[in-house]
Design an enzyme around this catalytic site. Structure first.
Site, PDB file in Angstrom:
ATOM      1  N   CYS A   1       0.854  -1.199   0.000  1.00  0.00           N
ATOM      2  CA  CYS A   1       0.000   0.000   0.000  1.00  0.00           C
ATOM      3  C   CYS A   1       0.894   1.256   0.000  1.00  0.00           C
ATOM      4  O   CYS A   1       1.675   1.467   0.936  1.00  0.00           O
ATOM      5  CB  CYS A   1      -0.896   0.000   1.233  1.00  0.00           C
ATOM      6  SG  CYS A   1      -1.669  -1.607   1.538  1.00  0.00           S
TER       7      CYS A   1
ATOM      8  N   CYS B   1     -16.808  -1.735   9.573  1.00  0.00           N
ATOM      9  CA  CYS B   1     -16.243  -0.389   9.588  1.00  0.00           C
ATOM     10  C   CYS B   1     -15.430  -0.280   8.312  1.00  0.00           C
ATOM     11  O   CYS B   1     -14.418  -0.970   8.154  1.00  0.00           O
ATOM     12  CB  CYS B   1     -15.345  -0.213  10.820  1.00  0.00           C
ATOM     13  SG  CYS B   1     -14.402   1.330  10.796  1.00  0.00           S
TER      14      CYS B   1
HETATM   15 FE1  SF4 Z   1      -0.063  -3.553   5.539  1.00  0.00          FE
HETATM   16 FE2  SF4 Z   1      -2.429  -2.501   6.187  1.00  0.00          FE
HETATM   17 FE3  SF4 Z   1      -0.247  -0.923   5.837  1.00  0.00          FE
HETATM   18 FE4  SF4 Z   1      -1.354  -2.070   3.710  1.00  0.00          FE
HETATM   19  S1  SF4 Z   1      -2.338  -0.561   5.065  1.00  0.00           S
HETATM   20  S2  SF4 Z   1       0.859  -2.011   4.187  1.00  0.00           S
HETATM   21  S3  SF4 Z   1      -2.032  -4.028   4.582  1.00  0.00           S
HETATM   22  S4  SF4 Z   1      -0.540  -2.444   7.433  1.00  0.00           S
END
Ligand code: SF4
Ligand code: SAM
Ligand code: DTB
Length: 324
Positions: free
Chosen positions: A52, A184
Site C-alpha cells: 500500500c 467499519c
Molecule cells: Fe499492511 Fe495494512 Fe499498511 Fe497495507 S495498510 S501495508 S495491509 S498495514
C-alpha cells in the site's frame, strides 16, 4: 441501490447546500453535538508484506516506524484502561498483517477482544484479510466491528496497491457481515485520486448490503520513505464534501474523521463536524503517526461545545447472542 448519478449529484452540489442537507440528515439520526471518542492501539507494527503506497508499515519502504511482533495481552489491557479513563468508548486494535493468522497469535487477539469487551468498551480490530471461520470466532469473542477499508475507487485501487485486489477487500467485508459483525469501512483522500474516484468509492460504500455501521474518512498523512511521502495535504473542504456525502448516503452510520487531524486547524475540523462527522480518534498517536492528543481535543470540544458521546457499547448481533 443508489445510482452513481445520484451520488455525483449529491457530491457536486454547491457546498453550502451540501452541508445543509448533511446537517438535516444528521439531526434525524444522531444527537447533533455528541462525538464518539475512539482510541487506536498498534498491536503489531511494521514489516507488512503488502505494498500500500500510503502506508509507513509496509516492509517495502524505508520509513521511520517501529517494528514489533504482537504485543502481550497485559500491555493492551493497560492501554485500553487508559483509553477508557480518557473518555474513549471504543478501542480499535490494528495489526500490520496481510491476513489474520491462525494459531497462538490469533488466540491472543481473541483474548484482547474479550478483555476490551469486559471493560465495557466497543471492540474493533483491523487485521487484514479474514476467512469466515475466523470471523465467527471474533464474533463469539464479542467483537463489535471489523475495520477493513476500500480506501478508494475500484478503478484507482491498482494504482495504490498491487498485492491484493478490490475483490479481496469486498470478500473480507462480506465474511465480516455474514458473521454478524458490524462493518467499519471507509477510505483515504489525498492519494492523487480524482473527484470521480471519491464519488465511486462513496457509491460502493453506500451500496454495500448491509451498509457499513462505521465509515472512517482518512486524510493521507504523508510519511517520508513511502511513495506518497511528498503528496500535498488534502483540503478540509474536500474532506467535508466527502464526509457530508457519506452522511447523506448512510444516515445511520458513525462517520469518523480519522487520520489527518494533526494537520488540520480547529476550523477545518469544525467544518467536518458540520458535515456530519461524529467520531474522532484521540490520544497522542494513531497507529504510527502523530495525533492531536487529549489536551488539544478537550480544548477543541470546549470551543465547539461538543460532548464526548456516552452510550452503552454497541455489540454486533452475533456477539449479543453469544453473551445471552
Ligand atoms: Fe499492511 Fe495494512 Fe499498511 Fe497495507 S495498510 S501495508 S495491509 S498495514
Ligand atoms: N493491515 C490492515 C489493513 O490494511 O486492512 C489493517 C491496518 S491498516 C494501517 C488500516 C488503515 O489505515 C488502512 O486501510 C488505511 O486506510 C489507513 N492508513 C494507513 N496509512 C495511512 C496514512 N499514511 N494516512 C492515512 N491513512 C492511512
Ligand atoms: C482507519 O480508517 N484509520 C485508522 C484506523 N482505520 C485503523 C488508522 C489510520 C492510520 C494512519 C497512519 C498511521 O498512523 O500509521
Amino acid at each position: 441501490m443508489v445510482s452513481l448519478a445520484r451520488v455525483e449529484q449529491i457530491y457536486r452540489q454547491p457546498f453550502t447546500a451540501l452541508l445543509f442537507e448533511a446537517q438535516t440528515v444528521h439531526r434525524q439520526s444522531h444527537p447533533p453535538d455528541a462525538v464518539q471518542l475512539c482510541t487506536l492501539a498498534n498491536i503489531k507494527s511494521g514489516r507488512c508484506p503488502e505494498d500500500c503506497k500510503y502506508c509507513p508499515q509496509s516492509a517495502r519502504y524505508d520509513t521511520p516506524v517501529e517494528d514489533y511482533a504482537l504485543l502481550p495481552l497485559e500491555t493492551i489491557i493497560e492501554q485500553a484502561k487508559v483509553a477508557k479513563a480518557n473518555g474513549s468508548t471504543r478501542f480499535c486494535m490494528g495489526a500490520a498483517w496481510r491476513q489474520v493468522p491462525d494459531g497462538p497469535d490469533f488466540d491472543r487477539v481473541l483474548a484482547m477482544v474479550r478483555a476490551v469487551v469486559d471493560l465495557e468498551m466497543e471492540a474493533c480490530v483491523t487485521l487484514g484479510m479474514l476467512r469466515a471461520d475466523q470471523a465467527k470466532r471474533l464474533a463469539e469473542a464479542g467483537l463489535t466491528a471489523y475495520n477493513h477499508n476500500l480506501d478508494t475507487s475500484a478503478t484507482f485501487y491498482p494504482e495504490i496497491i498491487s498485492t491484493r485486489t478490490y475483490r479481496d477487500r469486498l470478500d473480507t467485508i462480506a465474511a465480516v457481515s455474514a458473521a454478524g459483525i458490524q462493518v467499519c469501512c471507509g477510505g483515504i483522500l489525498g492519494l492523487g485520486e480524482s473527484e470521480l474516484d471519491r464519488i465511486e468509492l462513496l457509491h460502493t460504500l453506500a451500496n454495500l448490503d448491509p451498509q457499513p455501521e462505521s465509515v472512517p474518512v482518512n486524510a493521507l498523512v504523508p510519511v517520508e520513505g513511502t511513495p506518497f511521502g511528498d503528496r500535498p495535504l488534502v483540503s478540509a473542504i474536500d474532506l467535508a464534501r466527502t464526509i457530508a456525502t457519506a452522511r447523506i448516503l448512510m444516515p445511520r452510520a458513525v462517520v469518523r474523521l480519522s487520520a489527518g487531524r494533526n494537520q488540520m486547524s480547529a476550523s477545518d475540523q469544525a467544518l467536518c463536524f458540520l458535515a456530519g462527522a461524529n467520531s474522532i480518534f484521540t490520544g497522542e498517536k494513531l497507529l504510527t503517526t502523530e495525533n492531536p492528543g487529549s489536551d488539544a481535543d478537550a480544548a477543541l470540544f470546549q470551543q465547539l461545545g461538543l460532548t464526548p458521546w456516552e452510550r452503552l457499547p454497541q455489540r454486533s448481533l452475533a456477539a449479543a447472542e453469544a453473551s445471552g
